[in-house]
Motif scaffolding. Structure first.
Motif, PDB file in Angstrom:
ATOM      1  N   THR A  68       4.276   1.735  -1.970  1.00 61.14           N
ATOM      2  CA  THR A  68       4.595   3.109  -2.340  1.00 61.14           C
ATOM      3  C   THR A  68       4.933   3.876  -1.070  1.00 61.14           C
ATOM      4  O   THR A  68       4.181   3.805  -0.093  1.00 61.14           O
ATOM      5  CB  THR A  68       3.409   3.781  -3.038  1.00 61.14           C
ATOM      6  N   VAL A  69       6.029   4.601  -1.102  1.00 57.49           N
ATOM      7  CA  VAL A  69       6.470   5.359   0.069  1.00 57.49           C
ATOM      8  C   VAL A  69       6.586   6.823  -0.342  1.00 57.49           C
ATOM      9  O   VAL A  69       7.383   7.170  -1.206  1.00 57.49           O
ATOM     10  CB  VAL A  69       7.816   4.850   0.609  1.00 57.49           C
ATOM     11  N   SER A  70       5.777   7.639   0.279  1.00 57.70           N
ATOM     12  CA  SER A  70       5.799   9.059  -0.047  1.00 57.70           C
ATOM     13  C   SER A  70       6.792   9.790   0.854  1.00 57.70           C
ATOM     14  O   SER A  70       6.929   9.473   2.036  1.00 57.70           O
ATOM     15  CB  SER A  70       4.409   9.663   0.107  1.00 57.70           C
ATOM     16  N   GLY A 116       0.821  -1.201   0.000  1.00 57.68           N
ATOM     17  CA  GLY A 116       0.000   0.000   0.000  1.00 57.68           C
ATOM     18  C   GLY A 116       0.850   1.244   0.000  1.00 57.68           C
ATOM     19  O   GLY A 116       2.043   1.201  -0.286  1.00 57.68           O
ATOM     20  N   LEU A 117       0.192   2.346   0.338  1.00 56.18           N
ATOM     21  CA  LEU A 117       0.848   3.645   0.382  1.00 56.18           C
ATOM     22  C   LEU A 117       1.145   4.014   1.829  1.00 56.18           C
ATOM     23  O   LEU A 117       0.259   3.915   2.696  1.00 56.18           O
ATOM     24  CB  LEU A 117      -0.054   4.702  -0.253  1.00 56.18           C
ATOM     25  N   VAL A 118       2.355   4.428   2.085  1.00 60.05           N
ATOM     26  CA  VAL A 118       2.751   4.806   3.441  1.00 60.05           C
ATOM     27  C   VAL A 118       3.702   5.993   3.351  1.00 60.05           C
ATOM     28  O   VAL A 118       4.416   6.143   2.346  1.00 60.05           O
ATOM     29  CB  VAL A 118       3.404   3.613   4.176  1.00 60.05           C
ATOM     30  N   GLY A 161       7.159   5.318   7.999  1.00 56.98           N
ATOM     31  CA  GLY A 161       6.070   4.462   8.426  1.00 56.98           C
ATOM     32  C   GLY A 161       6.398   2.990   8.289  1.00 56.98           C
ATOM     33  O   GLY A 161       7.523   2.601   7.957  1.00 56.98           O
ATOM     34  N   SER A 162       5.379   2.162   8.546  1.00 52.13           N
ATOM     35  CA  SER A 162       5.559   0.706   8.545  1.00 52.13           C
ATOM     36  C   SER A 162       4.473   0.017   7.734  1.00 52.13           C
ATOM     37  O   SER A 162       3.356   0.526   7.618  1.00 52.13           O
ATOM     38  CB  SER A 162       5.522   0.168   9.980  1.00 52.13           C
ATOM     39  N   LEU A 163       4.814  -1.116   7.228  1.00 53.60           N
ATOM     40  CA  LEU A 163       3.866  -2.016   6.565  1.00 53.60           C
ATOM     41  C   LEU A 163       4.273  -3.443   6.896  1.00 53.60           C
ATOM     42  O   LEU A 163       5.459  -3.722   7.122  1.00 53.60           O
ATOM     43  CB  LEU A 163       3.882  -1.847   5.045  1.00 53.60           C
ATOM     44  N   SER A 197      10.407   1.911   9.349  1.00 52.51           N
ATOM     45  CA  SER A 197      11.246   3.041   8.917  1.00 52.51           C
ATOM     46  C   SER A 197      11.395   3.063   7.402  1.00 52.51           C
ATOM     47  O   SER A 197      12.497   3.193   6.864  1.00 52.51           O
ATOM     48  CB  SER A 197      12.637   2.953   9.578  1.00 52.51           C
ATOM     49  N   LEU A 198      10.282   2.952   6.734  1.00 49.82           N
ATOM     50  CA  LEU A 198      10.315   2.872   5.277  1.00 49.82           C
ATOM     51  C   LEU A 198      10.842   4.151   4.651  1.00 49.82           C
ATOM     52  O   LEU A 198      10.596   5.265   5.151  1.00 49.82           O
ATOM     53  CB  LEU A 198       8.926   2.547   4.740  1.00 49.82           C
ATOM     54  N   LYS A 199      11.562   3.965   3.563  1.00 49.57           N
ATOM     55  CA  LYS A 199      12.167   5.072   2.832  1.00 49.57           C
ATOM     56  C   LYS A 199      11.596   5.097   1.418  1.00 49.57           C
ATOM     57  O   LYS A 199      11.155   4.059   0.909  1.00 49.57           O
ATOM     58  CB  LYS A 199      13.680   4.884   2.760  1.00 49.57           C
ATOM     59  N   PRO A 200      11.632   6.248   0.768  1.00 50.18           N
ATOM     60  CA  PRO A 200      11.145   6.293  -0.623  1.00 50.18           C
ATOM     61  C   PRO A 200      11.824   5.270  -1.517  1.00 50.18           C
ATOM     62  O   PRO A 200      11.193   4.730  -2.438  1.00 50.18           O
ATOM     63  CB  PRO A 200      11.473   7.732  -1.040  1.00 50.18           C
TER      64      PRO A 200
END
Length: 128
Positions: free
Chosen positions: A125-127, A10-12, A16-18, A85-88
């Motif tokens: 997707t990481v914004s 998804g989009l985060v 953020g985390s997934l 700790s998601l990155k683009p």
């Protein structure tokens, strides 16, 4: 017939985390390995993480080590990828990959290429 079904993408926002899930049917976790590969637009596919049966050896590519955690629930025939700790630059389609050879995954590396068992993929997707 082996089927791998991914979910959880998804989009985060960055930071953020997934949690991705991969449920396998027609495939036993005994004497096997399960992993995740990803492919971003315009980039080569790369092996992200894997977990092997038996001693549960795990592998993480350098860019995700310390942020991602792979785990399995053998009762549910499901493997998870917790992504924190998601990155683009983590944005990609993530694929679940199943291996009949448990040695395709070790703490030293992940031989994701060559397996014939791939899921359809789930987009992340990481914004920024």
């Amino acid at each position: 017939e082996t089927q791998l079904v991914e979910s959880g993408g998804g989009l985060v926002q960055a930071g953020g985390s997934l949690r991705l899930s991969c449920t396998a049917s027609g495939f036993t976790f005994d004497n096997s390995a399960i992993g995740w590969a990803r492919q971003a637009p315009g980039k080569v596919r790369e092996g992200v993480s894997c977990i092997s049966s038996g001693d549960g050896s795990t592998y993480y590519t350098d860019s995700v080590r310390g942020r991602f955690t792979i785990s399995r629930d053998t009762a549910k025939n499901t493997v998870y990828l917790q992504m924190n700790s998601l990155k683009p630059e983590d944005a990609a389609v993530y694929y679940c990959v199943a291996h009949t050879n448990p040695e395709d995954c070790s703490r030293f590396g992940y031989k994701y290429v060559g397996s014939r068992y791939w899921g359809e993929g789930t987009p992340v997707t990481v914004s920024s």
